[in-house]
Enzyme design. Structure first.
Site, PDB file in Angstrom:
ATOM      1  N   THR A  35       0.862  -1.194   0.000  1.00 63.03           N
ATOM      2  CA  THR A  35       0.000   0.000   0.000  1.00 63.03           C
ATOM      3  C   THR A  35       0.890   1.234   0.000  1.00 63.03           C
ATOM      4  O   THR A  35       1.935   1.264   0.667  1.00 63.03           O
ATOM      5  CB  THR A  35      -0.964   0.032   1.203  1.00 63.03           C
ATOM      6  N   ALA A  36       0.460   2.234  -0.731  1.00 62.21           N
ATOM      7  CA  ALA A  36       1.257   3.437  -0.943  1.00 62.21           C
ATOM      8  C   ALA A  36       1.214   4.360   0.277  1.00 62.21           C
ATOM      9  O   ALA A  36       0.314   4.256   1.105  1.00 62.21           O
ATOM     10  CB  ALA A  36       0.698   4.188  -2.162  1.00 62.21           C
ATOM     11  N   SER A  92       5.451  -1.358  -1.270  1.00 68.71           N
ATOM     12  CA  SER A  92       4.892  -0.667  -2.439  1.00 68.71           C
ATOM     13  C   SER A  92       5.963   0.166  -3.129  1.00 68.71           C
ATOM     14  O   SER A  92       6.760   0.843  -2.475  1.00 68.71           O
ATOM     15  CB  SER A  92       3.750   0.250  -1.990  1.00 68.71           C
ATOM     16  N   TYR A 130       5.217  -1.294 -10.324  1.00 71.70           N
ATOM     17  CA  TYR A 130       4.420  -0.887 -11.485  1.00 71.70           C
ATOM     18  C   TYR A 130       5.435  -0.753 -12.596  1.00 71.70           C
ATOM     19  O   TYR A 130       6.259   0.174 -12.575  1.00 71.70           O
ATOM     20  CB  TYR A 130       3.752   0.467 -11.240  1.00 71.70           C
ATOM     21  N   LYS A 185       0.442  -9.809  -9.383  1.00 66.96           N
ATOM     22  CA  LYS A 185      -0.613  -9.338  -8.477  1.00 66.96           C
ATOM     23  C   LYS A 185      -1.723  -8.681  -9.295  1.00 66.96           C
ATOM     24  O   LYS A 185      -1.455  -7.768 -10.080  1.00 66.96           O
ATOM     25  CB  LYS A 185      -0.035  -8.324  -7.484  1.00 66.96           C
ATOM     26  N   SER A 227      -6.363 -10.615  -6.757  1.00 69.10           N
ATOM     27  CA  SER A 227      -6.620  -9.284  -6.204  1.00 69.10           C
ATOM     28  C   SER A 227      -7.384  -8.452  -7.218  1.00 69.10           C
ATOM     29  O   SER A 227      -7.121  -8.537  -8.425  1.00 69.10           O
ATOM     30  CB  SER A 227      -5.274  -8.590  -5.910  1.00 69.10           C
ATOM     31  N   ARG A 267     -10.114  -0.700  -6.311  1.00 73.19           N
ATOM     32  CA  ARG A 267      -9.628   0.640  -6.666  1.00 73.19           C
ATOM     33  C   ARG A 267      -9.325   0.792  -8.149  1.00 73.19           C
ATOM     34  O   ARG A 267      -8.984   1.890  -8.595  1.00 73.19           O
ATOM     35  CB  ARG A 267      -8.373   0.958  -5.847  1.00 73.19           C
ATOM     36  N   ASP A 303      -5.964 -11.225  -1.736  1.00 72.59           N
ATOM     37  CA  ASP A 303      -6.219 -10.026  -0.928  1.00 72.59           C
ATOM     38  C   ASP A 303      -7.566  -9.424  -1.295  1.00 72.59           C
ATOM     39  O   ASP A 303      -8.175  -9.765  -2.315  1.00 72.59           O
ATOM     40  CB  ASP A 303      -5.065  -9.008  -0.999  1.00 72.59           C
ATOM     41  N   ARG A 340      -5.908  -2.300   3.546  1.00 69.64           N
ATOM     42  CA  ARG A 340      -6.361  -1.227   4.431  1.00 69.64           C
ATOM     43  C   ARG A 340      -6.169  -1.502   5.930  1.00 69.64           C
ATOM     44  O   ARG A 340      -5.815  -0.572   6.665  1.00 69.64           O
ATOM     45  CB  ARG A 340      -7.819  -0.881   4.123  1.00 69.64           C
TER      46      ARG A 340
HETATM   47  C1  LIG Z   1      -4.354   3.131   0.129  1.00 71.62           C
HETATM   48  C2  LIG Z   1      -4.010   1.986  -0.757  1.00 71.62           C
HETATM   49  C3  LIG Z   1      -2.855   2.034  -1.500  1.00 71.62           C
HETATM   50  C4  LIG Z   1      -2.511   0.967  -2.325  1.00 71.62           C
HETATM   51  N1  LIG Z   1      -1.337   1.005  -2.997  1.00 71.62           N
HETATM   52  C5  LIG Z   1      -0.985  -0.038  -3.766  1.00 71.62           C
HETATM   53  C6  LIG Z   1       0.246  -0.024  -4.445  1.00 71.62           C
HETATM   54  O1  LIG Z   1       1.029   0.902  -4.331  1.00 71.62           O
HETATM   55  N2  LIG Z   1       0.535  -1.078  -5.236  1.00 71.62           N
HETATM   56  C7  LIG Z   1      -0.319  -2.149  -5.385  1.00 71.62           C
HETATM   57  O2  LIG Z   1      -0.018  -3.094  -6.117  1.00 71.62           O
HETATM   58  N3  LIG Z   1      -1.492  -2.191  -4.722  1.00 71.62           N
HETATM   59  C8  LIG Z   1      -1.832  -1.169  -3.915  1.00 71.62           C
HETATM   60  N4  LIG Z   1      -3.010  -1.223  -3.240  1.00 71.62           N
HETATM   61  C9  LIG Z   1      -3.851  -2.434  -3.310  1.00 71.62           C
HETATM   62  C10 LIG Z   1      -3.484  -3.418  -2.169  1.00 71.62           C
HETATM   63  O3  LIG Z   1      -2.227  -3.990  -2.399  1.00 71.62           O
HETATM   64  C11 LIG Z   1      -4.485  -4.555  -2.028  1.00 71.62           C
HETATM   65  O4  LIG Z   1      -4.676  -5.165  -3.266  1.00 71.62           O
HETATM   66  C12 LIG Z   1      -5.846  -4.130  -1.467  1.00 71.62           C
HETATM   67  O5  LIG Z   1      -5.728  -3.043  -0.585  1.00 71.62           O
HETATM   68  C13 LIG Z   1      -6.475  -5.299  -0.734  1.00 71.62           C
HETATM   69  O6  LIG Z   1      -7.727  -4.985  -0.255  1.00 71.62           O
HETATM   70  P1  LIG Z   1      -8.039  -4.534   1.275  1.00 71.62           P
HETATM   71  O7  LIG Z   1      -7.614  -3.114   1.375  1.00 71.62           O
HETATM   72  O8  LIG Z   1      -9.514  -4.724   1.366  1.00 71.62           O
HETATM   73  O9  LIG Z   1      -7.282  -5.452   2.204  1.00 71.62           O
HETATM   74  C14 LIG Z   1      -3.362  -0.161  -2.417  1.00 71.62           C
HETATM   75  C15 LIG Z   1      -4.525  -0.210  -1.652  1.00 71.62           C
HETATM   76  C16 LIG Z   1      -4.853   0.846  -0.827  1.00 71.62           C
HETATM   77  C17 LIG Z   1      -6.115   0.746  -0.004  1.00 71.62           C
HETATM   78  C1  LIG Z   2       0.175   5.593  -6.050  1.00 71.56           C
HETATM   79  C2  LIG Z   2      -0.864   4.610  -6.473  1.00 71.56           C
HETATM   80  C3  LIG Z   2      -0.539   4.086  -7.820  1.00 71.56           C
HETATM   81  C4  LIG Z   2      -0.989   3.542  -5.420  1.00 71.56           C
HETATM   82  C5  LIG Z   2      -2.106   2.581  -5.639  1.00 71.56           C
HETATM   83  O1  LIG Z   2      -1.930   1.539  -6.203  1.00 71.56           O
HETATM   84  C6  LIG Z   2      -3.421   2.847  -5.129  1.00 71.56           C
HETATM   85  O2  LIG Z   2      -3.674   3.936  -4.625  1.00 71.56           O
HETATM   86  O3  LIG Z   2      -4.272   1.946  -5.232  1.00 71.56           O
END
Ligand SMILES: Cc1cc2nc3c(=O)[nH]c(=O)nc-3n(C[C@H](O)[C@H](O)[C@H](O)COP(=O)(O)O)c2cc1C
Ligand SMILES: CC(C)CC(=O)C(=O)O
Length: 364
Positions: free
Chosen positions: A78-79, A106, A134, A229, A251, A256, A284, A308
């Site tokens: 997560t970012a 991340s 990415y 992923k 996933s 998102r 996930d 999250r």
């Molecule tokens: C705030 C946020 C940032 C995320 N950033 C990334 C990221 O940088 N790279 C990525 O592959 N997935 C990212 N994800 C997706 C997560 O790796 C993951 O797939 C997802 O959060 C899983 O669902 P959950 O939040 O219900 O556990 C992000 C998700 C959130 C909520």
């Molecule tokens: C900076 C974004 C690309 C991070 C991400 O994957 C997200 O916010 O879901």
């Protein structure tokens, strides 16, 4: 009030965070149908426990790509953790490492990958890290980022394949949250300098023409195991295995990216069937309870990953909060296993879950 469940950390995080930052973490694409589906799907799946099995001692440990983890629960990438708490990625990495688990770092972390792995290893010298990438359209630049992650001690490359473009996050658009606020930068997207140091950050790009050919390129770019992923279709899972990936993460990016993708738990059975045990399958999306973890294992996951909930723990209580989230989930999983008569995660099987959600697949 002492938090008892992951949802208590969610409520506390929401209280503490700036509303625009909260929205960035909580939100999803379009109408957030998938965000809601990921969690609500678990309520539809019943557990039918076995009894009289004497499951007094439970073994939660699992092996994933050569790493022995204390439980089948990983930290998803997560970012921007520094937006949640000053402990940032170092705090979450320490907590995950101390729990005997694995962090997927991340690419959009607000802390340098070297600092994150060092922090984790200060809490647990055996801690394992994977690096999420990415793939950048500039392959030479991607190569530099990969080499940096390798040098920092990451043991696998997790390539996010569900993001050829960025999802439509309307909360962020309404809030004007389109970039990192303040002085924070995505530290691992800095420009490589001839001196070996890292210069100005680049903004993260997406590879619109991402394809299996890029996977072939990745093989030339790294000797690390490659994990994909963002797999949701069983046919892609089959292709991934045929193309030699080391593991897959089922996933939908926590809802998102593409809205209305079904809940990951509903997609899992068909994917597990396609993979047929040939590589580990991590799931996930929506994991909030120990029973959710148990259901994912029952439908064929090797382990699950938390997105999250890690951020909620961090926002509510920094490193300690992340540790508490992991400890609560571990206790819940252990209790659910006891109540289902399972002495080991390997004993968690399909007979424990009803109804099987394949039905949602027959309509595809
Ligand atoms: C705030 C946020 C940032 C995320 N950033 C990334 C990221 O940088 N790279 C990525 O592959 N997935 C990212 N994800 C997706 C997560 O790796 C993951 O797939 C997802 O959060 C899983 O669902 P959950 O939040 O219900 O556990 C992000 C998700 C959130 C909520
Ligand atoms: C900076 C974004 C690309 C991070 C991400 O994957 C997200 O916010 O879901």
């Amino acid at each position: 009030m002492t938090p008892l469940a992951l949802r208590d950390f969610e409520a506390e995080a929401r209280r503490r965070l700036d509303p625009a930052i909260w929205d960035y973490y909580a939100g999803g694409a379009d109408d957030e149908v998938t965000v809601r589906a990921n969690t609500s799907a678990y309520a539809r799946i019943g557990l039918v426990p076995r009894v009289l099995r004497g499951a007094f001692h439970r073994q939660l440990a699992v092996d994933v790509l050569g790493h022995r983890l204390s439980m089948p629960i990983l930290a998803a990438p997560t970012a921007f953790h520094l937006l949640a708490h000053p402990d940032g990625e170092k705090g979450s990495a320490r907590a995950v490492a101390a729990a005997g688990s694995l962090s997927i770092i991340s690419m959009a972390a607000t802390t340098a990958v070297e600092e994150i792995t060092a922090a984790g290893r200060s809490a647990n010298p055996d801690a394992a890290f994977w690096f999420q990438l990415y793939l950048q359209p500039d392959l030479a630049y991607s190569q530099a980022v990969i080499e940096r992650a390798e040098a920092a001690g990451c043991s696998a490359l997790v390539v996010t394949v569900d993001s050829p473009v960025y999802g439509n996050r309307e909360r962020d658009r309404r809030n004007g949250f389109l970039d990192l606020p303040g002085l924070l930068v995505a530290e691992n997207t800095r420009e490589p300098l001839p001196t070996g140091e890292w210069g100005n950050p680049r903004s993260i790009g997406f590879t619109g023409d991402l394809s299996w050919d890029h996977l072939a390129w990745l093989r030339t770019a790294t000797s690390l195991p490659v994990v994909l992923k963002g797999i949701t279709h069983p046919e892609d899972a089959r292709l991934a295995v045929e193309n030699g990936v080391a593991a897959i993460v089922v996933s939908n990016h926590g809802g998102r990216q593409l809205d209305t993708v079904p809940a990951t738990i509903d997609l899992l059975p068909a994917i597990a069937e396609a993979v047929d045990g040939r590589v580990p399958v991590v799931l996930d999306g929506g994991i909030r309870r120990g029973t959710d973890v148990l259901k994912a294992l029952a439908f064929g996951a090797t382990a699950v990953a938390l997105g999250r909930p890690i951020i909620w723990g961090l926002a509510a209580g920094g490193e300690q909060g992340v540790g508490d989230v992991l400890s609560i989930l571990r206790t819940e999983l252990d209790r659910a296993m006891a109540l289902c008569g399972c002495s080991s995660v390997l004993e968690v099987s399909r007979e424990l879950v009803r109804p099987a959600p394949e039905e949602s697949w027959s309509r595809l």
